[in-house]
Design a protein around this motif. Structure first.
Motif, PDB file in Angstrom:
ATOM      1  N   ASN A 286       0.960  -1.172   0.262  1.00  0.00           N
ATOM      2  CA  ASN A 286       0.085   0.037   0.034  1.00  0.00           C
ATOM      3  C   ASN A 286       0.550   1.557  -0.050  1.00  0.00           C
ATOM      4  N   PHE A 287       1.839   1.026   1.014  1.00  0.00           N
ATOM      5  CA  PHE A 287       2.594   2.611   0.915  1.00  0.00           C
ATOM      6  C   PHE A 287       3.537   2.618  -1.097  1.00  0.00           C
ATOM      7  N   SER A 288       3.969   1.531  -1.539  1.00  0.00           N
ATOM      8  CA  SER A 288       4.317   1.401  -2.848  1.00  0.00           C
ATOM      9  C   SER A 288       3.380   2.095  -4.043  1.00  0.00           C
ATOM     10  N   LEU A 289       2.057   1.703  -4.036  1.00  0.00           N
ATOM     11  CA  LEU A 289       1.127   1.928  -4.768  1.00  0.00           C
ATOM     12  C   LEU A 289       0.372   3.232  -4.503  1.00  0.00           C
ATOM     13  N   THR A 290       0.300   4.101  -2.995  1.00  0.00           N
ATOM     14  CA  THR A 290       0.469   5.595  -2.987  1.00  0.00           C
ATOM     15  C   THR A 290       1.222   6.522  -3.668  1.00  0.00           C
ATOM     16  N   ALA A 291       2.801   6.277  -3.230  1.00  0.00           N
ATOM     17  CA  ALA A 291       3.202   7.069  -3.215  1.00  0.00           C
ATOM     18  C   ALA A 291       4.743   6.524  -3.443  1.00  0.00           C
ATOM     19  N   PRO A 292       4.906   5.648  -4.780  1.00  0.00           N
ATOM     20  CA  PRO A 292       5.698   5.140  -5.309  1.00  0.00           C
ATOM     21  C   PRO A 292       7.621   5.077  -4.647  1.00  0.00           C
ATOM     22  N   GLY A 293       7.751   4.628  -4.075  1.00  0.00           N
ATOM     23  CA  GLY A 293       9.777   4.704  -3.105  1.00  0.00           C
ATOM     24  C   GLY A 293       9.810   5.575  -2.061  1.00  0.00           C
ATOM     25  N   TYR A 294       8.715   6.139  -1.773  1.00  0.00           N
ATOM     26  CA  TYR A 294       8.922   7.049  -0.851  1.00  0.00           C
ATOM     27  C   TYR A 294       9.418   6.142   0.845  1.00  0.00           C
ATOM     28  N   TYR A 295       8.056   5.292   1.184  1.00  0.00           N
ATOM     29  CA  TYR A 295       8.512   5.363   1.977  1.00  0.00           C
ATOM     30  C   TYR A 295       9.232   3.890   3.072  1.00  0.00           C
ATOM     31  N   TYR A 296      10.393   4.157   1.125  1.00  0.00           N
ATOM     32  CA  TYR A 296      11.576   2.968   1.506  1.00  0.00           C
ATOM     33  C   TYR A 296      12.744   3.555   1.591  1.00  0.00           C
ATOM     34  N   ARG A 297      13.397   3.193   2.616  1.00  0.00           N
ATOM     35  CA  ARG A 297      14.918   3.423   2.351  1.00  0.00           C
ATOM     36  C   ARG A 297      15.558   2.757   1.232  1.00  0.00           C
ATOM     37  N   HIS A 298      16.887   2.740   0.430  1.00  0.00           N
ATOM     38  CA  HIS A 298      16.738   2.768  -1.178  1.00  0.00           C
ATOM     39  C   HIS A 298      18.744   2.363  -1.240  1.00  0.00           C
TER      40      HIS A 298
ATOM     41  N   TYR B  50      15.328  -1.413  -3.220  1.00  0.00           N
ATOM     42  CA  TYR B  50      15.053  -1.886  -1.493  1.00  0.00           C
ATOM     43  C   TYR B  50      16.539  -1.537  -0.922  1.00  0.00           C
ATOM     44  N   SER B  51      17.230  -1.398   0.380  1.00  0.00           N
ATOM     45  CA  SER B  51      18.018  -1.538   1.256  1.00  0.00           C
ATOM     46  C   SER B  51      16.750  -2.501   1.896  1.00  0.00           C
TER      47      SER B  51
END
Ligand code: CA
Length: 669
Positions: free
Chosen positions: A293-305, A311-312
């Motif tokens: 749901n994080f990726s489908l609303t704001a792709p990438g934002y909610y994760y570290r890379h 994705y880290s």
């Protein structure tokens, strides 16, 4: 995704030079520059004047709301095109309150429409959490909810934590519970095993624990809620919808109100019994990556890379969330606030807490304590892999003193007492392996500085990382790894069950008399096991369900645990609240003998009626002699027996400590 759990449990990273964080990736630097939204109307709000949608998605090219009449398998009855609004949000509204309807969002990203998502703030969902629901939350409150309160906690060291899983606790036929595996299981009074002994919520009251810590109860991904007769089991460390309860624990996953009302009924029943409810929260990763749901609303934002944009993975589960990105940090803070407000949750246990930054965790604790100062926040002060987050910013156990109102699990006492968590055959202090005496002492003083504890000899930590005992959770067993019964079976080949029960008693006696907050795993008090399965996250009920008839077979073991808890709760000396008190009141005796620890708690510590308590732990399989000062000693524990009010009296002098047992003596003056 659950294969990750093995790795996840295995990792205990130590802060400091051994941890070398990767540099922040260009992707993460870019995400941190996105506009954020701090209003309290994210995603869906409903009232008499209509239904409003506001989705945060700064880089979406377009956004839509789909409206449905049912929770799944139907086409939308309407589609709303959203309009760009302030701070990276999109808005749409309908003039009437759409109670009873369902909705999803979809955004256009890189020229294509992504899959539908209920968003990240769905507070009510239908089957499998696919669609969010519009309901009147006030109608989910059980009778008397307005007056519902959890237990007041003056000091965190007064808490006794009992970790359980809904299915473990109630699925076995011997539980006598009607709503097996459901939230409602804990609302049933008067349940019994085959021998007429109490089970369910009555058992909790009888045992004397103050808080239950329940494995994840938010909506998770792995169990198919459309096929509950399949009786699937999962721990639930695979988050899907963070702000709605799991459907498989309800009697009707298709009706969004039912899971909410039944979870509240469970909480109210526990509160009415004087027991607090701790929720296990897993904000550190999501079950899915690009499809979360994080990726489908704001792709990438909610994760570290990583530097290459991938994705880290400090969770060992394929991704790690980014609490240091403002909208994600706010999400965690607002989500726990929501559970505390709406569900009256009394505590939060953060899975892999060190993936989060200390600033966010401090905000979590501060905001929760505004709602209820008794809320207990604690977590695993480690990660399961490296992270781009700098070690000094991670909510590691070694950084616990940088946090205010947060406690961490002590893997020090855990591994020292029973042996290493993953090396199944390795013994510990309580099972005769020498070399962990100093680490057990670290546990006894709750990882605070003490003039007689040499941290350089610690097996895990090399310095006194806690500045207060309220920062430490002591335990020897939990849902992870081999639980105590199985660990003892593995590491004590050729032993009898009676031998292993003695070892369990000694191990838990060390935990429950140590400074800090004690924690135990459900069913240990009746010597349940998991048939040697070290990672039972998806094992069937035949492995995980507690056979409550063991309460009859192991009645002596149960009585021991109950008396041990009673001892702790009756005597504030075991529950000191400052490091200074511990340093002043705890005096270790010099012993050069392996597997022997002897110490006193002096000075009517923390207002105790007992002027001195003498504790001697003998982890060897042979008896030891100790010299105890002459006096009128009440014998509290000896030779595998314990009674909080005293077994008999002793005069001191040369005393025998039987193999694998604790000797506890107390005097009034
Ligand atoms: Ca679910």
């Amino acid at each position: 995704m659950n294969e990750c759990i093995t790795k996840l449990l295995a990792a205990t990273l130590v802060a400091g030079s051994s941890v070398c964080a990767a540099a922040q990736s260009p992707a993460d630097a870019r995400y941190q520059a996105w506009p954020t939204y701090d209003g309290d109307d994210l995603e869906m709000t409903v009232g008499a004047d209509g239904t409003r949608f506001r989705l945060w998605s700064p880089e979406a090219e377009a956004a839509r709301v789909y409206l449905y009449n049912t929770d799944r398998n139907t086409a939308p009855y309407d589609t709303l095109e959203m309009a760009r609004a302030e701070q990276g949000t999109w808005r749409a509204s309908v003039a009437e309150p759409l109670y009873g309807k369902f909705y999803t969002f979809s955004i256009k990203h890189d020229g294509r429409w992504l899959s539908e998502t209920p968003g990240v703030w769905a507070k009510a969902v239908g089957t499998n959490g696919e669609r969010a629901a519009i309901i009147d939350m006030s109608l989910t409150d059980p009778e008397g909810w307005g007056d519902d309160r959890g237990p007041q906690v003056d000091n965190l060291t007064d808490v006794v934590l009992y970790e359980m899983h809904h299915r473990d606790y109630s699925m076995h036929p011997s539980s006598g519970i009607v709503h097996k595996g459901k939230f409602l299981a804990l609302t049933e009074p008067g349940t019994h095993n085959s021998y007429g002994q109490t089970t369910g919520i009555d058992h909790l009251k009888e045992l004397g624990v103050t808080h239950v810590h329940i494995l994840p109860s938010y909506d998770y991904n792995s169990v198919d809620e459309a096929n509950l007769p399949a009786n699937q089991y999962n721990w639930g460390y695979d988050p899907q919808n963070y702000n709605a309860p799991e459907g498989s624990y309800s009697t009707d996953p298709a009706d969004p109100s039912v899971r909410i009302r039944e979870m509240k009924e469970m909480i109210k029943a526990l509160h009415d019994a004087g027991i607090g409810v701790v929720m296990d929260v897993v904000y550190n990763h999501t079950a899915q990556n690009d499809d979360s749901n994080f990726s489908l609303t704001a792709p990438g934002y909610y994760y570290r890379h990583r530097a290459d944009g991938s994705y880290s993975d400090a969770s060992g589960c394929g991704n790690e969330t980014a609490s240091d990105h403002k909208q994600m940090g706010d999400f965690i803070v607002n989500s726990v606030k929501y559970w505390a407000d709406e569900y009256h949750i009394d505590g939060f246990r953060f899975d892999l807490m060190a993936i989060h930054d200390t600033e966010t965790m401090n905000r979590v604790a501060a905001e929760l304590h505004k709602i209820n100062p008794s809320i207990f926040v604690y977590g695993e002060g480690w990660t399961a892999g490296d992270s781009p987050l700098a070690p000094e910013r991670r909510a590691l156990k070694e950084n616990v003193s940088k946090m205010d109102g947060i406690a961490v699990f002590s893997d020090d006492i855990r591994d020292a007492v029973k042996g290493h968590y993953s090396r199944a055959d390795e013994r510990g202090f309580a099972t005769g392996k020498p070399g962990s005496e100093e680490t057990v002492k670290i546990g006894i003083v709750a990882s605070t500085a003490h003039p007689q504890v040499d941290y350089s000899k610690g097996n895990n930590s090399k310095f006194a990382y806690a500045t207060s005992p309220e920062m430490i959770i002591n335990y020897v067993s939990c849902h992870d790894d081999l639980m105590l019964t199985d660990k003892l079976a593995h590491s004590m080949p050729g032993s009898t069950e009676a031998d292993r029960q003695r070892a369990a008693r000694l191990a838990q006696t060390i935990v429950f008399t140590s400074q800090g907050t004690p924690f135990m795993f459900a069913g240990e008090e009746i010597f349940r096991d998991k048939q040697g399965v070290h990672n039972s996250y998806k094992s069937p009920d035949s492995i995980n369900a507690i056979n409550w008839d063991l309460k009859h077979a192991n009645a002596d073991q149960y009585d021991y645990y109950r008396e041990l808890i009673k001892l702790r709760k009756s005597h504030p000396a075991f529950r000191m609240t400052t490091a200074d008190d511990i340093a002043r009141n705890i005096v270790f005796d010099k012993t050069e003998v392996p597997n022997l620890i002897s110490y006193s708690i002096k000075n009517n510590a923390n207002g105790d009626e007992w002027s001195e308590i003498k504790l001697v732990f003998n982890g060897a399989d042979e008896a030891r002699e100790v010299n105890v000062p002459k006096g009128n000693w009440i014998v509290i524990a000896r030779d595998g027996k314990i009674k909080a009010d005293g077994l008999d009296m002793a005069r001191g002098g040369r005393m025998t400590v039987e193999p694998t047992s604790a000797l506890i003596l107390a005097k009034k003056k």
